[in-house]
Structures are given as C-alpha cells and as structure tokens.
Design a protein around this motif. Structure first.
Motif, mmCIF file in Angstrom:
data_model
loop_
_atom_site.group_PDB
_atom_site.id
_atom_site.type_symbol
_atom_site.label_atom_id
_atom_site.label_comp_id
_atom_site.label_asym_id
_atom_site.label_seq_id
_atom_site.Cartn_x
_atom_site.Cartn_y
_atom_site.Cartn_z
ATOM 1 N N ASP A 59 0.413 -1.140 -0.022
ATOM 2 C CA ASP A 59 0.643 0.146 0.174
ATOM 3 C C ASP A 59 0.352 1.134 -0.093
ATOM 4 O O ASP A 59 1.158 2.269 -0.500
ATOM 5 N N ALA A 60 1.976 0.969 1.346
ATOM 6 C CA ALA A 60 3.258 2.532 0.957
ATOM 7 C C ALA A 60 3.195 2.510 -0.379
ATOM 8 O O ALA A 60 3.997 3.624 -0.727
ATOM 9 N N LEU A 61 3.948 1.395 -0.827
ATOM 10 C CA LEU A 61 4.878 1.430 -2.589
ATOM 11 C C LEU A 61 3.460 2.396 -3.446
ATOM 12 O O LEU A 61 3.963 3.394 -4.275
ATOM 13 N N CYS A 62 2.161 2.138 -3.594
ATOM 14 C CA CYS A 62 1.685 2.411 -4.296
ATOM 15 C C CYS A 62 1.306 3.718 -4.252
ATOM 16 O O CYS A 62 1.499 4.684 -5.268
ATOM 17 N N ASP A 63 0.993 3.837 -3.023
ATOM 18 C CA ASP A 63 0.614 5.155 -2.365
ATOM 19 C C ASP A 63 2.237 6.247 -2.978
ATOM 20 O O ASP A 63 1.975 7.411 -3.419
ATOM 21 N N TYR A 64 3.463 6.062 -2.483
ATOM 22 C CA TYR A 64 4.266 6.992 -3.001
ATOM 23 C C TYR A 64 4.222 6.806 -4.912
ATOM 24 O O TYR A 64 5.239 7.693 -5.187
ATOM 25 N N PHE A 65 4.093 5.482 -4.727
ATOM 26 C CA PHE A 65 4.359 5.751 -6.370
ATOM 27 C C PHE A 65 2.875 5.505 -7.718
ATOM 28 O O PHE A 65 3.228 5.079 -8.425
ATOM 29 N N SER A 66 2.441 6.204 -6.795
ATOM 30 C CA SER A 66 0.681 6.320 -7.561
ATOM 31 C C SER A 66 0.778 7.565 -8.419
ATOM 32 O O SER A 66 -0.149 6.959 -9.622
ATOM 33 N N GLU A 67 1.916 8.372 -9.086
ATOM 34 C CA GLU A 67 1.344 9.164 -10.131
ATOM 35 C C GLU A 67 2.395 8.819 -11.029
ATOM 36 O O GLU A 67 2.002 9.116 -12.346
ATOM 37 N N ASP A 68 3.480 8.015 -10.764
ATOM 38 C CA ASP A 68 4.739 8.130 -12.089
ATOM 39 C C ASP A 68 5.559 7.585 -11.297
ATOM 40 O O ASP A 68 6.153 6.621 -10.169
ATOM 41 N N LEU A 69 5.378 6.515 -12.509
ATOM 42 C CA LEU A 69 7.027 5.293 -11.720
ATOM 43 C C LEU A 69 8.376 5.480 -12.252
ATOM 44 O O LEU A 69 9.254 4.582 -12.375
ATOM 45 N N ASP A 70 8.571 6.470 -13.372
ATOM 46 C CA ASP A 70 10.037 7.271 -13.589
ATOM 47 C C ASP A 70 10.726 7.388 -12.282
ATOM 48 O O ASP A 70 9.923 8.283 -11.573
ATOM 49 N N VAL A 71 12.221 7.145 -12.649
ATOM 50 C CA VAL A 71 12.795 7.515 -11.768
ATOM 51 C C VAL A 71 13.961 8.107 -12.781
ATOM 52 O O VAL A 71 14.153 7.942 -13.369
ATOM 53 N N VAL A 72 14.597 9.527 -12.162
ATOM 54 C CA VAL A 72 14.887 10.451 -12.898
ATOM 55 C C VAL A 72 16.364 10.411 -11.853
ATOM 56 O O VAL A 72 16.437 11.866 -10.678
ATOM 57 N N GLY A 73 17.863 10.694 -12.693
ATOM 58 C CA GLY A 73 18.793 11.087 -11.695
ATOM 59 C C GLY A 73 19.193 9.919 -10.069
ATOM 60 O O GLY A 73 19.792 10.539 -9.600
ATOM 61 N N LEU A 142 10.067 2.306 -13.264
ATOM 62 C CA LEU A 142 10.108 0.930 -12.192
ATOM 63 C C LEU A 142 8.321 0.756 -13.102
ATOM 64 O O LEU A 142 8.306 0.890 -14.008
ATOM 65 N N PHE A 143 8.573 -1.115 -12.341
ATOM 66 C CA PHE A 143 7.013 -1.749 -13.149
ATOM 67 C C PHE A 143 6.455 -1.821 -12.473
ATOM 68 O O PHE A 143 6.416 -2.340 -10.836
ATOM 69 N N ARG A 144 5.230 -1.772 -11.933
ATOM 70 C CA ARG A 144 3.369 -2.126 -11.555
ATOM 71 C C ARG A 144 3.600 -3.190 -11.545
ATOM 72 O O ARG A 144 3.614 -3.529 -12.440
ATOM 73 N N ASP A 145 3.296 -3.935 -10.056
ATOM 74 C CA ASP A 145 3.036 -5.301 -10.064
ATOM 75 C C ASP A 145 1.492 -5.617 -9.431
ATOM 76 O O ASP A 145 1.210 -4.415 -8.728
ATOM 77 N N ASP A 146 0.892 -6.251 -9.492
ATOM 78 C CA ASP A 146 -0.624 -6.867 -8.481
ATOM 79 C C ASP A 146 -0.016 -6.650 -7.313
ATOM 80 O O ASP A 146 0.712 -7.304 -6.836
ATOM 81 N N HIS A 147 -1.496 -5.785 -6.613
ATOM 82 C CA HIS A 147 -0.660 -6.173 -5.079
ATOM 83 C C HIS A 147 -0.680 -7.381 -4.352
ATOM 84 O O HIS A 147 -1.522 -8.509 -5.211
ATOM 85 N N PRO A 148 -0.046 -8.087 -3.214
ATOM 86 C CA PRO A 148 0.400 -7.464 -2.459
ATOM 87 C C PRO A 148 1.862 -6.186 -2.788
ATOM 88 O O PRO A 148 1.861 -5.223 -1.443
ATOM 89 N N GLU A 149 2.357 -6.560 -3.685
ATOM 90 C CA GLU A 149 3.423 -5.548 -3.784
ATOM 91 C C GLU A 149 3.978 -4.359 -4.726
ATOM 92 O O GLU A 149 4.841 -3.876 -3.919
ATOM 93 N N CYS A 150 2.835 -4.476 -5.422
ATOM 94 C CA CYS A 150 2.861 -2.854 -5.977
ATOM 95 C C CYS A 150 3.792 -2.556 -6.854
ATOM 96 O O CYS A 150 3.330 -2.375 -8.206
#
Length: 180
Positions: A59-73, A142-150
């Motif tokens: 849940d925390a990972l989904c909230d943290y990456f709720s908008e965008d799975l891109d990482v920069v720098g 990053l890649f989204r996965d099914d819950h519970p991992e996110c």
C-alpha cells in the motif's frame, strides 16, 4: 589491472556514493520505506503479522508511486552485468539493501524481455565499459505489479523480497559517475 570487489569493499563503495545526503529525495524515500517495512516484518510475532507488513508495504509503495513510476537521476553501484541471446541484464544496488535490475534472462513475458538492454544500443556500449562496484547515475521506469507488492519485485523468497528487494526497471539512461 583487474578490479577485485569484496563484500566489504562493495559496501564501502555504496556508503561512499550513497550516503543518504547524496541520494535524490525520491530514491531516499524508497529506501526509507523498504527499511521501515523490513523492520516491521522482522518484528512480527507470527505469519499473519508478517503478511500484514507485506500488504502495508505494498500500500505504501502504491501511494509513494501513485502518479509516476519514472525515476530520474538516481544513484547506484553496479552489482552485476549479464548477457544472453536477447540482450544485457544490469543490476544496481541503490542504497540500503535495495536493488533495481533488468531481466537477467529472456522470459515469456514481453514486459520482462523489454527490460534487457539491446546490443547496438548506446546503453549497451556504455555498460560494456562498466564493472562490478562502478558508480552510476541512471534514469528509468519501474514496473507496477499486482497487490500486495505494488512494484514488480524479483526475489525468489518472501523474506528476500522484504529484506533485499530487487525491483524491475527498464533503464532509459545510465552514465558512469566521475571518478568511478
């Protein structure tokens, strides 16, 4: 001259490139989140509590990456470089016990295969010059996965996924850090 990287040397390299003050805020946030739920998992008295810690982390990972799975720098240290008929795989330690990595072998999934770095690509040529322990700056998705991992996580065991997660990434750029 061949480089020899021992676990102690690799951990000192990680500290040198990756004191938390050196990480981008988003990267440090992921590391902190993983560490928090690893501690919660370790403190659990039974399997149900451990399962709930994993669900809470998801849940925390989904909230943290709720908008965008891109990482920069983001900053990392090369853990491994592999090759197969489909391209090159790359794993980076990004701080704490957290890693990001591509596939290391071709699989049946198009998404998994798409993470491999293709021969002839500029990134392929760049990582060909890297070795274990080299420090890099990278961007990717990053890649989204099914819950519970996110987030898609590669570990073979539940404990590995909680204590030393390896998140799947498709790199968009990788550059060696100066002095690496």
């Amino acid at each position: 001259m061949k480089k020899i990287v021992t676990p102690l040397l690799l951990s000192s390299l990680l500290v040198g490139c990756g004191s938390s003050a050196d990480y981008p805020d988003a990267q440090q946030g992921l590391i902190d989140l993983v560490e928090k739920y690893h501690e919660q998992y370790n403190d659990a008295d039974n399997a149900i509590m451990r399962d709930r810690a994993i669900e809470s982390r998801g849940d925390a990972l989904c909230d943290y990456f709720s908008e965008d799975l891109d990482v920069v720098g983001w900053k990392g240290v090369v853990s491994s470089i592999t090759t197969n008929e489909s391209g090159a795989g790359l794993a980076l330690s990004i701080g704490g016990d957290v890693s990001v990595k591509t596939a290391s072998s071709s699989g049946s999934s198009r998404a998994v295969n798409s993470t491999l770095i293709q021969e002839g690509d500029a990134m392929y040529e760049m990582i060909a010059s890297l070795g274990r322990g080299d420090q890099v700056t990278f961007s990717g998705t990053l890649f989204r996965d099914d819950h519970p991992e996110c987030l898609f996580e590669w570990s073979l065991t539940e404990y590995g996924g909680v204590s030393r997660p390896e998140f799947m990434i498709r790199f968009s750029s990788i550059e060696p850090d100066q002095g690496s």
